[in-house]
Design a protein around this motif. Structure first.
Motif, PDB file in Angstrom:
ATOM      1  N   UNK A   1     -21.251  36.747  10.593  1.00  0.00           N
ATOM      2  CA  UNK A   1     -22.463  37.241  10.906  1.00  0.00           C
ATOM      3  C   UNK A   1     -22.318  38.133  12.211  1.00  0.00           C
ATOM      4  N   UNK A   2     -21.018  38.349  12.830  1.00  0.00           N
ATOM      5  CA  UNK A   2     -20.831  39.134  14.167  1.00  0.00           C
ATOM      6  C   UNK A   2     -21.574  38.288  15.063  1.00  0.00           C
ATOM      7  N   UNK A   3     -20.588  38.394  16.163  1.00  0.00           N
ATOM      8  CA  UNK A   3     -21.017  37.675  17.532  1.00  0.00           C
ATOM      9  C   UNK A   3     -20.898  39.018  18.436  1.00  0.00           C
ATOM     10  N   UNK A   4     -22.099  39.074  19.010  1.00  0.00           N
ATOM     11  CA  UNK A   4     -22.331  40.354  20.139  1.00  0.00           C
ATOM     12  C   UNK A   4     -21.898  39.886  21.332  1.00  0.00           C
ATOM     13  N   UNK A   5     -22.139  38.336  21.817  1.00  0.00           N
ATOM     14  CA  UNK A   5     -21.875  38.124  22.946  1.00  0.00           C
ATOM     15  C   UNK A   5     -21.627  36.497  23.007  1.00  0.00           C
ATOM     16  N   UNK A   6     -20.835  36.025  23.593  1.00  0.00           N
ATOM     17  CA  UNK A   6     -20.503  34.489  23.554  1.00  0.00           C
ATOM     18  C   UNK A   6     -20.426  33.935  25.053  1.00  0.00           C
ATOM     19  N   UNK A   7     -21.184  32.936  25.088  1.00  0.00           N
ATOM     20  CA  UNK A   7     -21.189  32.218  26.564  1.00  0.00           C
ATOM     21  C   UNK A   7     -20.432  30.898  26.358  1.00  0.00           C
ATOM     22  N   UNK A   8     -19.436  30.711  26.864  1.00  0.00           N
ATOM     23  CA  UNK A   8     -18.702  29.369  26.895  1.00  0.00           C
ATOM     24  C   UNK A   8     -19.145  28.413  27.986  1.00  0.00           C
ATOM     25  N   UNK A   9     -19.165  27.289  27.745  1.00  0.00           N
ATOM     26  CA  UNK A   9     -19.634  26.456  28.861  1.00  0.00           C
ATOM     27  C   UNK A   9     -19.317  24.779  28.626  1.00  0.00           C
ATOM     28  N   UNK A  10     -19.468  23.956  29.466  1.00  0.00           N
ATOM     29  CA  UNK A  10     -19.030  22.551  29.653  1.00  0.00           C
ATOM     30  C   UNK A  10     -17.969  22.185  30.023  1.00  0.00           C
ATOM     31  N   UNK A  11     -17.637  21.011  30.519  1.00  0.00           N
ATOM     32  CA  UNK A  11     -16.207  20.670  31.222  1.00  0.00           C
ATOM     33  C   UNK A  11     -14.934  21.338  30.902  1.00  0.00           C
ATOM     34  N   UNK A  12     -14.810  21.419  29.527  1.00  0.00           N
ATOM     35  CA  UNK A  12     -13.601  21.751  28.875  1.00  0.00           C
ATOM     36  C   UNK A  12     -13.576  23.620  29.120  1.00  0.00           C
ATOM     37  N   UNK A  13     -14.736  24.094  29.591  1.00  0.00           N
ATOM     38  CA  UNK A  13     -14.755  25.436  29.705  1.00  0.00           C
ATOM     39  C   UNK A  13     -13.902  25.795  30.985  1.00  0.00           C
ATOM     40  N   UNK A  14     -13.449  24.617  31.776  1.00  0.00           N
ATOM     41  CA  UNK A  14     -12.803  25.049  33.129  1.00  0.00           C
ATOM     42  C   UNK A  14     -11.184  25.063  32.659  1.00  0.00           C
ATOM     43  N   UNK A  15     -10.787  24.788  31.204  1.00  0.00           N
ATOM     44  CA  UNK A  15      -9.352  24.855  30.837  1.00  0.00           C
ATOM     45  C   UNK A  15      -8.907  26.450  30.854  1.00  0.00           C
ATOM     46  N   UNK A  16      -7.924  26.551  31.259  1.00  0.00           N
ATOM     47  CA  UNK A  16      -7.149  27.840  31.799  1.00  0.00           C
ATOM     48  C   UNK A  16      -6.874  28.667  30.439  1.00  0.00           C
ATOM     49  N   UNK A  17      -6.108  27.838  29.444  1.00  0.00           N
ATOM     50  CA  UNK A  17      -5.820  28.592  28.130  1.00  0.00           C
ATOM     51  C   UNK A  17      -7.044  28.761  27.486  1.00  0.00           C
ATOM     52  N   UNK A  18      -8.051  27.960  27.581  1.00  0.00           N
ATOM     53  CA  UNK A  18      -9.011  28.405  26.414  1.00  0.00           C
ATOM     54  C   UNK A  18      -9.818  29.561  27.251  1.00  0.00           C
ATOM     55  N   UNK A  19      -9.843  29.761  28.673  1.00  0.00           N
ATOM     56  CA  UNK A  19     -10.536  31.014  29.242  1.00  0.00           C
ATOM     57  C   UNK A  19      -9.796  32.016  29.047  1.00  0.00           C
ATOM     58  N   UNK A  20      -8.613  31.916  28.915  1.00  0.00           N
ATOM     59  CA  UNK A  20      -7.644  33.190  28.779  1.00  0.00           C
ATOM     60  C   UNK A  20      -7.772  33.519  27.357  1.00  0.00           C
ATOM     61  N   UNK A  21      -7.601  32.649  26.493  1.00  0.00           N
ATOM     62  CA  UNK A  21      -7.610  33.084  25.037  1.00  0.00           C
ATOM     63  C   UNK A  21      -9.084  33.500  24.798  1.00  0.00           C
ATOM     64  N   UNK A  22     -10.063  33.206  25.042  1.00  0.00           N
ATOM     65  CA  UNK A  22     -11.300  33.729  24.779  1.00  0.00           C
ATOM     66  C   UNK A  22     -11.591  35.086  25.527  1.00  0.00           C
ATOM     67  N   UNK A  23     -11.034  35.249  26.340  1.00  0.00           N
ATOM     68  CA  UNK A  23     -11.231  36.866  27.114  1.00  0.00           C
ATOM     69  C   UNK A  23     -10.524  37.445  26.112  1.00  0.00           C
TER      70      UNK A  23
END
Ligand code: KG4
Ligand code: ZN
Length: 346
Positions: free
Chosen positions: A270-292
């Protein structure tokens, strides 16, 4: 305009004061984590009792820090669900009573919508960023894992956890490793200094093509690896090394890879234009770096919440309430009840 937010859905008692531009004037969070830590998870009855004890103090502190009084509050928002019923009722009843006594509107809010919109909030006292629709939201916490597409006034669910939520998997794995509760932060720190490639775990998927998340199989695999190696006595975080450290890093990598797998599939369909990550696990360093990285490689704008706003807090609840209030106008919500289950878009 000034509004008050109240959050008591789980093990944090929180009250926030925001202004009409979504500026956070105060956001006081009193955590019960230590009390529950000895039981390895949240004990609902203890949680409600503690909310009753500390809510008045947290309210006073939030008002004082915002240099405001109840006379200046124009709207009261409280989490109505999802969460522990007894815990929810404490904040919800207090907020309703406050609004009723003062003759100001009351707005119930969904805890998950609070997380969903939290990346638009600023933790440094500036006004909230404008919420631009449509956007995709990935909410990953201790109780939930939901991927949605958000349009103005409508949230379309795309995937959710069928078993353990990712934070729950972090907590259970950490407990088996002897690391205590909550499990996300120590595993995050251990993974940074370990080698995830020693133990590559398979990305969990369903055969029916569903985008739903599944983390309990991964957790079971990991626990089996611990048992094979006789790991799992109480350890202090700094002593975690060798195979145990690499297993934990491998586990975290597999969680991140599964989340990315779902995003990839939605993006190519479908195509993602904008992605907002959230929740306690959104503090995770690897998840943040990987999604960026994921976003910049694909030209997707990725909004990460400030780390101070990833855990449960009343500012996010107030903001979700403010958005609903602005969209739907003032209605009489005093009869609204607490809901233990309330999925996004439901
Ligand atoms: O959103 P939250 O505060 O509460 C719920 O609504 O569930 O999320 C708490 C969860 C816990 O399971 C905790 O282990 C996890 O978030 N968590 C993390 C990290 N910090 C907190 N998980 C992975 N990495 C982290 N750095
Ligand atoms: Zn939460």
């Amino acid at each position: 305009m000034k509004l008050l937010g109240v959050e008591t859905s789980c093990d944090e008692t929180s009250v926030a004061v925001l202004d009409g531009d979504g500026r956070i004037l105060s956001n006081v969070v009193s955590s019960q984590m230590e009390m529950h830590a000895r039981y390895g998870g949240v004990v609902p009855e203890l949680a409600s009792r503690r909310h009753m004890e500390v809510l008045p103090l947290v309210l006073d502190e939030a008002l004082a820090l915002a240099a405001t009084t109840l006379d200046e509050i124009d709207l009261v928002v409280a989490t109505a669900g999802p969460g522990l019923i007894g815990a929810l009722l404490v904040g919800l009843s207090a907020a309703k009573a406050l609004a009723f006594a003062r003759g100001i509107p009351f707005q119930p809010a969904s805890h998950l919508e609070g997380h969903l919109y939290s990346p638009f909030l600023c933790a440094d006292g500036s006004a909230a960023r404008p919420v631009r629709y449509p956007f995709h939201g990935l909410v990953v916490s201790g109780g939930h894992s939901e991927l949605v597409r958000a349009q103005e006034g409508q949230i379309v669910p795309l995937a959710r956890a069928r078993d353990d939520a990712p934070g729950e998997a972090f907590d259970k794995v950490a407990r088996r490793a002897g690391l205590g509760y909550p499990g996300g932060p120590p595993i995050d720190r251990i993974a940074i200094r370990s080698d995830a490639s020693h133990f590559p775990f398979k990305v969990g998927r369903f055969n029916d093509g569903s985008l739903d998340f599944t983390f309990s199989g991964l957790k079971t695999q990991l626990v089996r690896e611990f048992e094979k190696r006789g790991l799992g006595a109480d350890v202090s975080e700094s002593d975690v090394a060798g195979e145990l450290a690499d297993l934990l890093a491998g586990f975290q990598r597999a969680v991140v890879e599964q989340l990315v797998d779902r995003l990839d599939r939605v993006h190519s369909a479908d195509g993602i234009e904008r992605l907002a990550l959230s929740g306690g696990v959104a503090a995770n360093s690897e998840l943040r770096d990987t999604l960026e990285r994921w976003g910049s490689e694909r030209g997707v704008e990725v909004l990460l919440p400030d780390r101070r706003l990833t855990g449960d807090n009343a500012a996010m609840v107030a903001f979700a309430g403010l958005l609903s209030f602005r969209r739907d106008g003032s209605r009489d919500f005093l009869a609204v009840n607490a809901r233990s289950r309330w999925p996004l878009g439901g």
